[in-house]
Write a protein that holds these residues in place. Sequence first.
Motif, short mmCIF file in Angstrom:
data_model
loop_
_atom_site.label_atom_id
_atom_site.label_comp_id
_atom_site.label_asym_id
_atom_site.label_seq_id
_atom_site.Cartn_x
_atom_site.Cartn_y
_atom_site.Cartn_z
N LYS A 1 88.08 -10.90 97.36
CA LYS A 1 88.37 -12.34 97.34
C LYS A 1 87.10 -13.13 97.03
O LYS A 1 87.11 -14.06 96.23
CB LYS A 1 88.95 -12.78 98.68
CG LYS A 1 90.38 -12.34 98.94
CD LYS A 1 90.79 -12.60 100.38
CE LYS A 1 90.71 -14.06 100.77
NZ LYS A 1 91.18 -14.28 102.16
N VAL B 1 85.63 -15.14 93.26
CA VAL B 1 85.01 -16.47 93.09
C VAL B 1 83.78 -16.35 92.19
O VAL B 1 83.58 -17.15 91.28
CB VAL B 1 84.63 -17.08 94.46
CG1 VAL B 1 83.96 -18.43 94.26
CG2 VAL B 1 85.86 -17.21 95.34
N LYS C 1 84.30 -25.35 96.13
CA LYS C 1 84.82 -25.11 97.48
C LYS C 1 86.34 -24.94 97.46
O LYS C 1 86.90 -24.06 98.14
CB LYS C 1 84.46 -26.28 98.40
CG LYS C 1 83.12 -26.16 99.08
CD LYS C 1 82.93 -27.26 100.12
CE LYS C 1 81.64 -27.05 100.88
NZ LYS C 1 81.42 -28.11 101.90
N GLU C 2 87.01 -25.76 96.69
CA GLU C 2 88.47 -25.65 96.59
C GLU C 2 88.87 -24.32 95.97
O GLU C 2 89.83 -23.68 96.43
CB GLU C 2 89.02 -26.82 95.77
CG GLU C 2 90.54 -26.86 95.72
CD GLU C 2 91.06 -28.08 94.98
OE1 GLU C 2 92.26 -28.09 94.66
OE2 GLU C 2 90.27 -29.00 94.71
N LYS C 3 88.14 -23.90 94.94
CA LYS C 3 88.42 -22.61 94.32
C LYS C 3 88.16 -21.45 95.29
O LYS C 3 88.87 -20.45 95.29
CB LYS C 3 87.55 -22.42 93.08
CG LYS C 3 87.85 -23.37 91.94
CD LYS C 3 89.03 -22.93 91.13
CE LYS C 3 89.20 -23.79 89.90
NZ LYS C 3 90.36 -23.35 89.08
N ALA C 4 87.11 -21.59 96.11
CA ALA C 4 86.71 -20.49 97.00
C ALA C 4 87.64 -20.32 98.19
O ALA C 4 87.75 -19.23 98.74
CB ALA C 4 85.28 -20.73 97.47
N GLY C 5 88.28 -21.39 98.61
CA GLY C 5 89.16 -21.30 99.77
C GLY C 5 88.44 -20.80 101.00
O GLY C 5 87.34 -21.27 101.32
N ASP C 6 89.06 -19.82 101.68
CA ASP C 6 88.44 -19.29 102.89
C ASP C 6 87.51 -18.11 102.62
O ASP C 6 87.00 -17.48 103.55
CB ASP C 6 89.51 -18.89 103.91
CG ASP C 6 90.45 -17.81 103.38
OD1 ASP C 6 90.28 -17.37 102.22
OD2 ASP C 6 91.37 -17.41 104.11
N ASP D 1 81.74 -20.40 101.41
CA ASP D 1 81.29 -21.78 101.55
C ASP D 1 80.39 -22.10 100.36
O ASP D 1 79.82 -21.20 99.74
CB ASP D 1 80.52 -21.95 102.87
CG ASP D 1 80.34 -23.42 103.24
OD1 ASP D 1 80.98 -24.27 102.59
OD2 ASP D 1 79.58 -23.70 104.18
#
Length: 460
Positions: free
Chosen positions: A286, A290, A351-356, A359
């Motif tokens: 995951k 990114v 940040k939106e692309k990376a999600g959880d 950071d």
Amino acid sequence: MNIDLKEIDSFIAENRENILRDISRLVKVPSIEGEPAPGAPFGAEPKRALELGLEIAGELGLEHKNCENYIGYAEIPGESEKYISTITHLDVVPVGDGWSEDPFTMREREGYIIGRGVMDDKGPSVLCLYALKYLKDKKVPLRYTVRALLGANEETGMLDVEYYLKNYPAPVFCFSPDSDFPVCNGEKGIFHGEIVSKVPLEKIVSISGGFAPNAVPDKADATVKFEGELPAERENVKVSAGDGVLHISTFGKGGHASMPEGTVNAIGVLVNYLLDNDLCSKEEAKFLSVLKMLHDATDGSAIGVAACDGRFSPLTIVGGMIGIKDGQIHQSLDSRYPTNTSGEKIVSIIKEKAGDAADVILRSDNPPFYISPDSPEIATCINTYNDITGEHAELYTMGGGTYARDFPNAVSFGPEHPERPAPDFAGPIHGVDEAASIADLLEALKIYIVTLIRLQEADF
């Protein structure tokens, strides 16, 4: 003011070998930023390079001053205390791997000099000192004092100029020989940040690559827990296994982060290999996904931050360094962006692309700057360039960051010529086998001498 071009040509020819000698002396100093120490704000080697640069100025008969080892200058006094200045830097980026010979021993080959800093920016520093030597030796009448500033922290923060402008008056006009010819009157914004993993590291034992955030890396490595059949190697990838782990080394083509076209990021090659061969856990994948979006397109389109304003060239974004710290993978970010975005916007999108999975941290953000092409000082620079070269070149803007952005009235002004063909052995600035054409450097010296003389006629 009458300018004798033949006299300038003779001066340059007479001083050719001394110029190359002095560049070589500076290249020998590995002036990469080190640990600050008393009297050495940027470490021992940048201090040593600054001291040597001022020593060379003294040998040329120039008045000179060390500004507390942050920066220094050579000077030719004029009628006025107002002064015109050049500014270059004597610090360099780390060398990286793959040099054909010692990067701190300058060598000549087929009309080129090779070594770390020959073009960025030790070669141009010596040119500026010899331009002042011409003004002194030929007793050129000076309406304004002329100064050649020598910095020691351009590559990693420009704190040298920050110190200088807090403690010394600014020049009425300044040009920085730290870019391409002809004249750059605008520089993109510069954003530096990091993508930091938020997933547990299960299979990845180590990962590393790059030597500077503002350079495209040409080598990266990873070690992962591994059992089973050895995955196939591919172009730019070498693998070996043993003791329950797999070692992966990847190779690319380095270059400056502001000009990533034509480079191959070794970290991106490594990320793709790990993902394609299922060499990481689902959680690690995951996070690496990114990074894949980051490395798949240097214009930011794959990760959603692409931008263009019509004035500057489109946004670029590069991941220059990767490593593990406190159990988290840190991937550096270097973006050069136009006026219709910002560091904060870039962070928000990633940040939106990376999600959880990760950071995103903003480390620094320096907005774009632009100076009107109608400035008479800029006209002097571009007209002199065209007069000397016989070209009809025009002003341009760029993604690189130079000292020019920190002064109230400044531009960057050569001496690089990316449009001129270069041999395969001649590497780029910030890259392996950094090289500079001797003929181009000497032509630049002529341009700088004439420009400094013509600027004496300006009204500041």
